[in-house]
Design an enzyme around this catalytic site. Structure first.
Site, PDB file in Angstrom:
ATOM      1  CB  VAL A 126      -0.755 -65.484   0.987  1.00 48.15           C
ATOM      2  CG1 VAL A 126      -2.064 -64.877   1.473  1.00 48.15           C
ATOM      3  CG2 VAL A 126      -0.371 -66.711   1.826  1.00 48.15           C
ATOM      4  N   PRO A 127      -2.027 -64.838  -2.393  1.00 41.34           N
ATOM      5  CG  PRO A 127      -3.770 -65.622  -3.731  1.00 41.34           C
ATOM      6  CD  PRO A 127      -2.959 -65.962  -2.508  1.00 41.34           C
ATOM      7  CB  CYS A 128      -1.836 -59.671  -1.250  1.00 42.66           C
ATOM      8  SG  CYS A 128      -0.057 -59.668  -1.497  1.00 42.66           S
ATOM      9  CG  HIS A 129      -0.811 -61.255  -7.159  1.00 48.39           C
ATOM     10  ND1 HIS A 129      -0.338 -62.232  -6.297  1.00 48.39           N
ATOM     11  CD2 HIS A 129      -1.291 -61.908  -8.242  1.00 48.39           C
ATOM     12  CE1 HIS A 129      -0.522 -63.417  -6.841  1.00 48.39           C
ATOM     13  NE2 HIS A 129      -1.107 -63.258  -8.028  1.00 48.39           N
TER      14      HIS A 129
END
Length: 161
Positions: A126-129
């Site tokens: 889950v690409p919070c970056h």
């Protein structure tokens, strides 16, 4: 029942957590808001981790741009909405906290979006970056700004390990 395992990655060890066989956590060493080890359950190697490890390996090698894993995102309704928005950010692209707040129908909620982003329990997948400051700067990543920069570089084809 929760179970966990630890795998190696170019970003250091990653702790994978599954609840009843469904991935519910991916945590980096030293990550902010990382739950205590007791919260991860027993150390085991259920099949749920095989697909996750395989897809993470392909992602880190630059061969995978979209994860297809079943996930269990446990959080408040608002947090889950933010995390679903994170999953809509395309590989190699970024969005601002304001973009996400606007997509949620609440343009004034940038700060709340940032707080929910920081509590994402399944980093990388889950690409919070992929969330950056309003001016495009790298801000607030639970795994550290160096890792955030390296993940974004990987997705832009500029990774050097």
């Amino acid at each position: 029942m929760k179970q966990h395992t630890v795998i190696d990655s170019p970003y250091g060890p990653l702790t994978l957590v599954a609840d009843d066989g469904v991935l519910c956590g991916l945590y980096m060493a030293g990550q902010r808001h990382r739950p205590s080890e007791e919260a991860f359950g027993e150390r085991a190697r259920p099949a749920a981790f095989d697909a996750a490890e395989e897809q993470l390996e392909a992602y880190f090698a630059g061969r995978l741009t979209e994860f297809t894993l079943e996930l269990r995102l446990d959080g408040t309704p608002f947090q889950r909405r933010v995390w679903e928005q994170l999953r809509s950010i395309p590989y190699g692209r970024t969005r601002t906290y304001g973009d996400l707040a606007e997509a949620l129908g609440n343009p004034g909620a940038s700060r709340a979006v940032g707080l929910a982003n920081g509590r994402n329990p399944i980093g990388v997948i889950v690409p919070c970056h992929r969330v950056v400051g309003a001016d495009g700067s790298l801000t607030g990543y639970g795994g550290g700004l160096d890792r955030k920069r390296r993940l974004l570089d990987l997705e832009r084809g500029a990774a050097i390990f």
